[in-house]
Motif scaffolding. Structure first.
Motif, PDB file in Angstrom:
ATOM      1  N   ARG A  25       0.810  -1.227   0.000  1.00  0.00           N
ATOM      2  CA  ARG A  25       0.000   0.000   0.000  1.00  0.00           C
ATOM      3  C   ARG A  25       0.839   1.270   0.000  1.00  0.00           C
ATOM      4  O   ARG A  25       0.452   2.270   0.603  1.00  0.00           O
ATOM      5  N   ALA A  71       1.364   3.034  -2.595  1.00  0.00           N
ATOM      6  CA  ALA A  71       0.577   3.981  -3.385  1.00  0.00           C
ATOM      7  C   ALA A  71      -0.712   4.237  -2.614  1.00  0.00           C
ATOM      8  O   ALA A  71      -1.139   3.406  -1.827  1.00  0.00           O
ATOM      9  N   TYR A  75      -1.384  11.527  -4.759  1.00  0.00           N
ATOM     10  CA  TYR A  75      -2.400  10.510  -5.093  1.00  0.00           C
ATOM     11  C   TYR A  75      -3.795  11.101  -4.915  1.00  0.00           C
ATOM     12  O   TYR A  75      -4.647  10.998  -5.800  1.00  0.00           O
ATOM     13  N   ASP A  79      -6.448  -3.505  -7.821  1.00  0.00           N
ATOM     14  CA  ASP A  79      -7.045  -4.051  -6.606  1.00  0.00           C
ATOM     15  C   ASP A  79      -7.336  -5.529  -6.844  1.00  0.00           C
ATOM     16  O   ASP A  79      -7.492  -5.954  -8.000  1.00  0.00           O
ATOM     17  N   TYR A  83     -14.742 -12.088   0.106  1.00  0.00           N
ATOM     18  CA  TYR A  83     -15.493 -10.894  -0.324  1.00  0.00           C
ATOM     19  C   TYR A  83     -16.760 -11.292  -1.078  1.00  0.00           C
ATOM     20  O   TYR A  83     -17.821 -10.691  -0.898  1.00  0.00           O
ATOM     21  N   SER A 128      -4.706 -12.217   2.099  1.00  0.00           N
ATOM     22  CA  SER A 128      -4.712 -11.344   3.272  1.00  0.00           C
ATOM     23  C   SER A 128      -5.419 -11.947   4.472  1.00  0.00           C
ATOM     24  O   SER A 128      -4.973 -11.800   5.592  1.00  0.00           O
ATOM     25  N   HIS A 181       2.116  -5.371   7.127  1.00  0.00           N
ATOM     26  CA  HIS A 181       0.880  -5.239   6.344  1.00  0.00           C
ATOM     27  C   HIS A 181       0.937  -3.857   5.712  1.00  0.00           C
ATOM     28  O   HIS A 181       1.984  -3.220   5.753  1.00  0.00           O
TER      29      HIS A 181
END
Ligand code: 1CP
Length: 356
Positions: A32, A34, A41, A81, A156, A211, A334
């Motif tokens: 992460r 970015a 950003y 993503d 998800y 994750s 993480h």
């Protein structure tokens, strides 16, 4: 699989560390890196939806390169993503600000699994975006592509969005194992197609993010997840690029995750790297370690940060000397927390490069 655009990188510290050579400096990138921590950003994303931005080649290239320019990290991670290939296949998913991926219709039955679309066409904008990134990177900086692992994607899809306990996901795997495995097989196809496109476009390294695997027991992981993640690593093995596997709170699963076939295993901050390497070595073989600074340490001052960086490097050195690991890529345990100061990230990278 032909890789038309593969770069020949002879001086990249990250590739040296993976190959068991001594890198000119400790390679570091941050998950992460970015995103929200960078004002540049927030500026380019203004008024553009998160998922929309992942299909816009100039924008995804620009966002990928921003942290490389600002922090002097040794790798860029593709701005995308884990739900992008689902969206591209036709699944009705959106990324809701402050929350994460949300599905219009959760997948909970065999019929839902059968109705899942396949990823039959290239993801729009992705290959062009990767070409744009590769044109800007120096040849000591690598581009890391990635995908979500089937378990994390399944969570998800089944829960319908981010979940604290993954209860519907676990209920499905235990009560309808055939439906579960059918779903995982469909996700393996989608993930492999997404990764193949990235590999053909020229990524140098790939990372598979599982994750939320740390929510599973080792028994559940072995029975319901490991065969499918193994399938992914074996299908892309012929491409010959280094493969990284990472999950959060996976201390109890490190050995099993190492069996899936990656060259590098990511470790979160809960397990010291030398202990992580012992677990990996005992179950599988020596691997390269990636990690494992607590992202909260980016909120401390220079003294604490320096001490933590020294400790982590020392633990990695001990693991390598003991023969339990073959190299170390510095990273967080993480992702960067969204309210992290960009300057703290730059400082951490400099300390990681400068500390012996
Ligand atoms: O509007 C925004 O800026 C939304 C925040 C955001 C960003 C910047 C999301 C929503 N995704 C991303 C980009 C992203 N996602 C990247 C590239 C950026 C980089 O790493 O520098 C990557 C590698 C991911 C991968 C990803 N998405 C993972 C695996 C990595 C991890 O952090 O564990 C996961 C679990 C997701 C789902 C997701 N997407 C977004 C959020 C907030 C989440 C997590 C939601 C949850 O807690 O369940």
């Amino acid at each position: 699989m032909s890789s038309t655009a593969r770069r020949q990188l002879s001086s990249a510290p990250l590739l040296d560390a993976i190959a068991g050579r001594t890198p000119t400096r400790t390679p570091v990138w941050f998950m992460r890196q970015a995103g929200r921590s960078l004002p540049e950003y927030r500026q380019v994303r203004e008024g553009i939806g998160m998922l929309d931005s992942c299909f816009m080649p100039e924008l995804l290239a620009e966002i990928t390169l921003q942290p490389v320019r600002r922090h002097d990290v040794d790798a860029a991670i593709l701005f995308s993503d884990i739900v992008v290939p689902l969206k591209a296949a036709g699944v009705n998913v959106d990324i809701v600000a402050g929350r994460g991926p949300v599905m219009e219709t959760p997948v909970r039955s065999r019929a839902d699994v059968e109705a899942l679309p396949r990823l039959e066409a290239p993801v729009p904008g992705l290959s062009e975006g990767i070409a744009g990134i590769l044109g800007e990177l120096r040849d000591d900086q690598v581009l890391i592509g990635f995908a979500g692992a089937p378990f994390t994607l399944a969570s998800y899809l089944i829960e319908g969005g981010p979940s604290k306990a993954h209860q519907r996901t676990k209920a499905l795997m235990h009560t309808e194992p055939d439906t579960w495995h059918a779903l995982m097989e469909r996700l393996v196809e989608i993930v492999v197609a997404f990764l193949r496109q990235q590999i053909e476009a020229g990524i140098d390294v790939m990372q598979l993010f599982d994750s939320w695997a740390g929510y599973l027991s080792a028994k559940e992981y072995r029975e319901y997840v490991l065969p499918h993640s193994t399938q992914i690593f074996s299908e892309i093995e012929q491409a010959g690029i280094p493969r990284i596997h990472f999950g959060v709170t996976t201390g109890e699963l490190l050995g099993d995750m190492a069996l899936a076939g990656a060259d590098v295993v990511g470790v979160d901050w809960r397990v010291p790297l030398d202990e992580a390497a012992r677990r990996i070595h005992a179950a599988a073989s020596s691997k390269v370690l990636q990690g494992n600074l607590d992202p909260a340490m980016l909120f401390t001052g220079e003294d604490v940060l320096r001490g933590e960086i020294r400790r982590i490097k020392e633990e990695a050195r001990r693991a390598i000397e003991a023969g339990h690991a073959t190299g170390h890529i510095f990273n967080l345990g993480h992702g960067v927390l969204p309210d992290t100061q960009a300057e703290a990230i730059t400082k951490a990278v400099a300390l990681i490069h400068e500390e012996a």
